[in-house]
Design a protein around this motif. Structure first.
Motif, PDB file in Angstrom:
ATOM      1  N   SER A 284       0.846  -1.187   0.000  1.00 58.01           N
ATOM      2  CA  SER A 284       0.000   0.000   0.000  1.00 58.01           C
ATOM      3  C   SER A 284       0.884   1.240   0.000  1.00 58.01           C
ATOM      4  N   LYS A 286       1.254   5.127   1.552  1.00 56.25           N
ATOM      5  CA  LYS A 286       0.769   5.992   2.628  1.00 56.25           C
ATOM      6  C   LYS A 286       1.667   7.218   2.743  1.00 56.25           C
ATOM      7  N   ALA A 473      -2.335   3.228   8.983  1.00 54.25           N
ATOM      8  CA  ALA A 473      -1.788   2.064   8.288  1.00 54.25           C
ATOM      9  C   ALA A 473      -1.011   1.138   9.212  1.00 54.25           C
TER      10      ALA A 473
END
Length: 475
Positions: A284, A286, A473
């Motif tokens: 991911s 972030k 996160a």
């Protein structure tokens, strides 16, 4: 007493470089039960055997460029110097080199853990690793922000730092607003394995629920042993702070124990998915976006254009000496400007000499390292943000500056590709000449300057609202 011992290491290797450091690396390898083919010195003459290992002159390295089949472990204080040295001998040699931190991580991972520490009561918290301890840098600022956000959310959190020799200025955890009582120091050691063993003891004493990897091969080797040898159920989140080979090498090496991968911009995320396609679902992005100002500072449009530069002053990746070429271009164009430079590093002396030689001491200031709490005021008094980096993670300085309404004149390294709309909220450049042209254009057209400042601020407001806090996160 816990020890690491290996007898079946699959990589034939030799050690190349400076004599005292080469002998130290040889000694550590021997203590772990593995013997190098030889020590090759970066000198025309060899030396007496060291602990039964031949010490040969530099010319003995050249046949390996042809045959390969062996790993070269450079014994230099800085790996970049090793690559330059090897390339000067033969362009093929750098391909055989393996950083000592990766080599000794592989040794530790292949070793038997003799008399391992017993695992004790698990700790329901997050342990944040640092790469070089709390030196002055963007990775450390990022780790500090994560610590503070988790702390504010009520998550138990600590940081661990492997104290070691570094080219960067050590400022300590308090500089970043971290309670020193929440920091576990490891080291300072000469031997890689001593870091690994101390960190392994830390993990066994209070196994964390989550470990956040921010780049330390030393600490990650210990985490690997904790998960694979001690069976500790630690969730590992590995953070990719930039687009560099050493980052992807670490990811591949420790792939088996990493549960989640967080990249600080799209570039390393895409590269990681390309290199490790089986992990694409675990990756991911972030951004660590600081809260933008409610409104941007106003300037009357008269007087010199106020430029700001804040970075580690180094020539290779940050390309700090572009400042001198840019200023040459501004002086040739007759642009009225001031420039304040926050930071320290290898380029400081060259910049100071340039300022003196050009008689710019009343227009250009070297401010040195500024405490983080002073950075908001630093940005608020200036109009244009400069960044010349070749590669970046965030970078945090860009996000801070845009959030206060500075107009970026910058390369699109890191998250710049995602944030910038050239000519609307930024002036994207790729050379000192382009930087001089962009700054001159803003100085001549204050309406354009104000438009870009407002748009930069609005961009950060949008991303701050949509991205959410960094800690989301990692909970």
């Amino acid at each position: 007493m816990t020890k690491l011992q290996t007898h079946n290491f699959p990589l034939p290797f030799l050690i190349y470089g400076e004599k005292p450091r080469a002998e130290r690396l040889c000694s550590e390898a021997l203590s772990l039960g593995i013997k190098p083919i030889s020590i090759i010195l970066n000198a025309p003459e060899g030396a007496p055997d060291y602990c039964g290992v031949p010490a040969l002159p530099q010319k003995a390295l050249l046949p390996y460029a042809e045959t390969g089949g062996v790993v070269i472990v450079p014994a230099f204080s800085w790996h970049g110097a090793a690559e330059n040295d090897l390339r000067a001998l033969d362009e093929r040699l750098p391909a055989l080199a393996m950083r000592e931190i990766e080599f000794f991580a592989r040794l530790a991972m292949a070793a038997e853990t003799v008399d391992p520490p017993a695992a004790q009561t698990p700790w329901a918290g997050t342990l944040i690793g640092t790469q070089l301890g709390f030196v002055l840098g963007g990775v450390e600022a990022w780790a500090a922000d994560l610590y503070k956000q988790l702390k504010a959310a009520g998550t138990p959190v600590q940081a661990v730092e492997a104290l070691q020799e570094s080219r960067y200025q050590y400022v300590g955890p308090a500089f970043y607003g971290i309670d020193p009582a929440d920091v576990i120091p490891v080291g300072q050691y000469e031997r890689y394995s001593d870091y690994v063993l101390e960190m392994l003891a830390v993990l066994a004493k209070a196994p964390p629920k989550v470990y956040v990897d921010n780049g330390s091969y030393r600490l990650m080797a210990a985490v690997w042993l904790a998960k694979k040898k001690l069976g500790l159920p630690i969730k590992v989140i590995s953070v990719l702070h930039g687009d560099a080979g050493i980052i992807y090498d670490r990811l591949r090496l420790f792939d088996e124990i990493i549960d989640q991968i967080v990249a600080v911009s799209e570039i390393p995320a895409a590269r990681a998915a390309e290199l490790l396609p089986h992990r694409a679902a675990d990756i991911s992005v972030k951004l660590n976006i600081p809260a933008p100002a409610a409104a941007i500072p106003q300037f009357d449009g008269n007087g010199p254009l106020k430029l700001a530069y804040a970075a580690r002053l180094e020539p290779a990746n940050k390309r700090s000496l572009w400042l001198t070429e840019m200023m040459d271009g501004l002086l040739e164009r007759g642009v009225d400007f001031t420039l304040d430079i926050a930071g320290d590093g290898d380029c400081r002396q060259a910049l100071a000499e340039y300022i003196e030689r050009k008689g710019l001491s009343e227009r250009v200031r070297l401010l040195g390292t500024l405490p983080r709490e002073e950075m908001a005021a630093f940005w608020a008094a200036r109009e244009v943000y400069l960044n010349f980096s070749k590669t970046e993670g965030g970078p945090l300085t860009l996000l801070e500056a845009m959030g206060i309404g500075l107009a970026p004149v910058a390369t699109d390294a890191g998250c710049g590709k995602r944030l910038f709309r050239d000519g609307e909220n930024s002036m994207v450049i790729s050379s000192p000449e382009e930087a001089a042209c962009a700054v001159a254009k803003l100085a001549a057209d204050r309406g354009l300057l104000e438009k870009i400042r407002r748009s930069a601020h609005q961009t950060l407001q949008h991303f701050y609202q949509t991205e959410g806090p960094l800690a989301a996160a990692f909970r």
